[in-house]
Design a protein around this motif. Structure first.
Motif, PDB file in Angstrom:
ATOM      1  N   ASN A 136       0.818  -1.319   0.054  1.00 44.03           N
ATOM      2  CA  ASN A 136       0.131  -0.004   0.062  1.00 44.03           C
ATOM      3  C   ASN A 136       0.893   1.268   0.139  1.00 44.03           C
ATOM      4  O   ASN A 136       1.841   1.336  -1.046  1.00 44.03           O
ATOM      5  CB  ASN A 136      -1.074   0.147   1.124  1.00 44.03           C
ATOM      6  N   ARG A 137       0.591   2.258   1.118  1.00 44.17           N
ATOM      7  CA  ARG A 137       1.396   3.286   1.030  1.00 44.17           C
ATOM      8  C   ARG A 137       2.215   3.419   2.313  1.00 44.17           C
ATOM      9  O   ARG A 137       2.896   4.546   2.647  1.00 44.17           O
ATOM     10  CB  ARG A 137       0.486   4.578   1.063  1.00 44.17           C
ATOM     11  N   GLU A 142       5.892   3.747  -1.321  1.00 48.88           N
ATOM     12  CA  GLU A 142       5.443   4.779  -2.103  1.00 48.88           C
ATOM     13  C   GLU A 142       4.887   5.953  -1.509  1.00 48.88           C
ATOM     14  O   GLU A 142       4.051   5.770  -0.166  1.00 48.88           O
ATOM     15  CB  GLU A 142       4.355   3.889  -3.190  1.00 48.88           C
ATOM     16  N   ARG A 143       4.697   7.115  -2.046  1.00 49.50           N
ATOM     17  CA  ARG A 143       4.315   8.342  -1.716  1.00 49.50           C
ATOM     18  C   ARG A 143       2.804   8.410  -1.777  1.00 49.50           C
ATOM     19  O   ARG A 143       2.337   7.731  -2.459  1.00 49.50           O
ATOM     20  CB  ARG A 143       4.907   9.637  -2.335  1.00 49.50           C
ATOM     21  N   GLY A 144       2.227   8.899  -0.648  1.00 53.70           N
ATOM     22  CA  GLY A 144       0.857   9.107  -0.672  1.00 53.70           C
ATOM     23  C   GLY A 144       0.058   8.791   0.538  1.00 53.70           C
ATOM     24  O   GLY A 144       0.696   8.305   1.519  1.00 53.70           O
ATOM     25  N   TYR A 191       9.367   6.720  -2.520  1.00 57.63           N
ATOM     26  CA  TYR A 191       9.744   6.892  -3.862  1.00 57.63           C
ATOM     27  C   TYR A 191       8.354   7.575  -4.352  1.00 57.63           C
ATOM     28  O   TYR A 191       7.074   7.274  -3.864  1.00 57.63           O
ATOM     29  CB  TYR A 191       9.840   5.799  -4.829  1.00 57.63           C
ATOM     30  N   ASN A 192       8.421   8.591  -5.268  1.00 57.94           N
ATOM     31  CA  ASN A 192       7.277   9.499  -5.718  1.00 57.94           C
ATOM     32  C   ASN A 192       6.285   8.755  -6.472  1.00 57.94           C
ATOM     33  O   ASN A 192       6.555   7.759  -6.984  1.00 57.94           O
ATOM     34  CB  ASN A 192       7.592  10.479  -6.754  1.00 57.94           C
ATOM     35  N   SER A 193       4.877   9.094  -6.503  1.00 57.23           N
ATOM     36  CA  SER A 193       3.762   8.412  -6.927  1.00 57.23           C
ATOM     37  C   SER A 193       3.505   9.035  -8.169  1.00 57.23           C
ATOM     38  O   SER A 193       2.485   8.531  -8.975  1.00 57.23           O
ATOM     39  CB  SER A 193       2.709   8.637  -5.990  1.00 57.23           C
ATOM     40  N   GLU A 194       4.170  10.185  -8.617  1.00 56.93           N
ATOM     41  CA  GLU A 194       4.118  11.125  -9.864  1.00 56.93           C
ATOM     42  C   GLU A 194       5.337  11.405 -10.494  1.00 56.93           C
ATOM     43  O   GLU A 194       6.457  11.000  -9.693  1.00 56.93           O
ATOM     44  CB  GLU A 194       3.201  12.229  -9.617  1.00 56.93           C
ATOM     45  N   ARG A 215      10.061   8.632  -9.173  1.00 53.04           N
ATOM     46  CA  ARG A 215       9.367   7.296  -9.515  1.00 53.04           C
ATOM     47  C   ARG A 215      10.024   6.646 -10.763  1.00 53.04           C
ATOM     48  O   ARG A 215      10.170   5.496 -10.839  1.00 53.04           O
ATOM     49  CB  ARG A 215       8.008   7.907 -10.124  1.00 53.04           C
TER      50      ARG A 215
END
Length: 502
Positions: free
Chosen positions: A154-155, A174-176, A198-201, A224
């Protein structure tokens, strides 16, 4: 006041207990300025001269050089001699203004951090887009640590997201959803020796962990693009032996907000404006936010020639670059009665970016305290009246207005741009170079006097003078404060200060 005496004095002030902001009854204040004319926009704007702004900028850079002894380059980061010198310059300048202002120093302890060295190796690769998070703790003993890269489900916001083999590994998250600080703490509780968010975008990821936690672990941000190949390998069951290294410090240091309030004017109805007195550790910060803080100082110097109907309160915040620390602290200490005396707050941060755009915060009453939109419209009408283009930018928590709007105080402001990239459409409207940052020296050592666009700075300083004069004369037509309740935002802010927090 000698340099040595004043530096020692302000250092002592910063180390002392908190001084609450005094609000005088103003019983003798009108007598002090009764022979002066009422302030007007035209009169106050007439005092603004580029040569005076240049002189102040050159002085501020000299002060920033005081920080070189500890940082090997000019800086005004909180805790440095450069920042103490900045506070000295602001306070001593105001103290010479014929008793026109009530001055106060509000001292508090601020979180400060510095990353000296860092390195992240995933498998046999050292990703180029790796950035240590601001306020990250070091790796154990400030030495490299080694362990497998562990993919978090998940995040990474829930303990159940972390598999059992997180212990002794480097968590890959993951970022978010939740903040970077929450992710780092969750990884630490699960036994991780370090964490990578790490970036989600698209784009690199540079953020802050925020308020320190004993559970935080050394934490990096990663783009990402660089992260996805590792995600695929981990999902396929591959073991990726990795190492992380951060040499950093995170501590609390005393620092000071400076507040100057006119003794004249209605003390129960105040127009307030602020800029931040500190820079990042990486540079002298003459645009960010030397231009904003010096604009306030220049206007405060000339306002003494005039009478005001409503009190004017200037603020120079400390610790903005560390996460809006000074403004957050100031607003948190206001009683409801004192909160309601502030009719609006205007934020002035970065007013002379070399590749500038005239930016206005898109503050709307639907999601902000009522009055924010009226302030936004004051700025836009000024640009229109002077045949200048402007653009709206998100009101997203990146500067010191944030605490005010979260506590029901209408807010807004203007800027000229930071690390954002100027579009072709903006270049057509404002000139400059498309495809480049508004400020190519943003948060860097080259943010010196040579980094300033004086055309933009002079014009925006006149606009700030207009905003002060307008509300110092009258709040007619401006919504009255009726309480401190604020509209609820549908989405949490991704920023709390200049760095991402989630």
């Amino acid at each position: 006041m000698s340099r040595l005496l004043s530096l020692v004095t302000l250092s002592a002030i910063a180390a002392a207990s908190v001084v609450q902001h005094p609000l005088t009854d103003g019983s003798n204040s009108q007598a002090l300025i009764k022979s002066k004319p009422l302030v007007s926009s035209e009169a106050l704007e007439g005092h603004i001269k580029p040569k005076n702004l240049l002189r102040r900028a050159e002085k501020l850079f000299e002060i920033a050089e005081l920080g070189a002894a500890d940082y090997n380059h000019p800086t005004r980061v909180i805790g440095s001699a450069g920042h103490v010198g900045t506070l000295d310059y602001i306070y001593s300048t105001l103290a010479e203004l014929d008793d026109y202002y009530t001055l106060s120093n509000q001292s508090f302890k601020a979180v400060v951090g510095n990353v000296f060295e860092s390195r992240l190796v995933l498998g046999d690769k050292e990703p180029e887009s790796t950035y240590p998070m601001s306020l990250t703790p070091p790796t154990k003993h400030k030495e490299p640590v080694f362990g497998p890269l562990v993919l978090v489900a998940n995040r990474g916001c829930d303990p159940s997201d972390y598999p059992s083999d997180t212990k002794g590994g480097i968590a890959f998250i993951e970022r978010g959803v939740c903040s970077f600080g929450d992710k780092s703490a969750a990884a630490g509780k699960a036994g991780a020796i370090a964490a990578v968010v790490y970036n989600s975008e698209n784009g690199f990821l540079s953020g802050t962990l925020g308020e320190p936690s004993k559970y935080h672990v050394a934490t990096f941000g990663l783009s990402r693009q660089d992260a996805l190949p590792f995600v695929k390998e981990l999902e396929a069951g591959k073991t990726i032996k990795s190492s992380a290294y951060i040499d950093s410090i995170v501590s609390k240091a005393p620092t000071t907000n400076i507040i100057a309030q006119t003794k004249g004017g209605d003390q129960d109805n105040c127009v307030m404006l602020g800029g931040h007195s500190d820079s990042v550790a990486e540079g002298p910060g003459i645009n960010d936010d030397g231009t904003g803080s010096l604009t306030l100082l220049e206007i405060a110097t000339h306002l003494v020639n005039y009478e005001v109907n409503n009190c004017v309160r200037f603020a120079w915040w400390a610790g903005e670059e560390e996460g809006l620390l000074g403004s957050d602290y100031y607003v948190s200490q206001l009683s409801e009665e004192e909160n309601l005396k502030i009719r609006l707050f205007m934020d002035y941060d970065m007013l002379a970016s070399p590749n500038f755009a005239y930016q206005v915060y898109d503050a709307r009453n639907a999601v902000n305290p009522t009055g924010s939109e009226e302030l936004r419209d004051l700025y836009t009408k000024y640009y229109e009246a002077h045949s200048q283009n402007y653009t709206y930018i998100p009101f997203d928590g990146r500067s010191d207005y944030d605490a005010f709007i979260k506590h029901g105080i209408p807010g807004g402001g203007i800027a000229t741009g930071a690390e954002g990239v100027k579009t072709k459409e903006e270049a057509a409207k404002f000139g400059g170079t498309p495809g480049q940052w508004y400020d190519p020296c943003y948060h860097q050592i080259c943010d010196t006097v040579d980094n300033l666009n004086f055309e933009a700075w002079e014009f925006n300083t006149k606009l700030v003078a207009h905003s002060v004069a307008t509300y110092a004369v009258s709040f007619e037509g401006f919504p009255k404060r009726t309480g401190i309740k604020v509209a609820t935002r549908e989405e949490p802010s991704l920023y709390h200060g200049p760095k991402l927090v989630m």
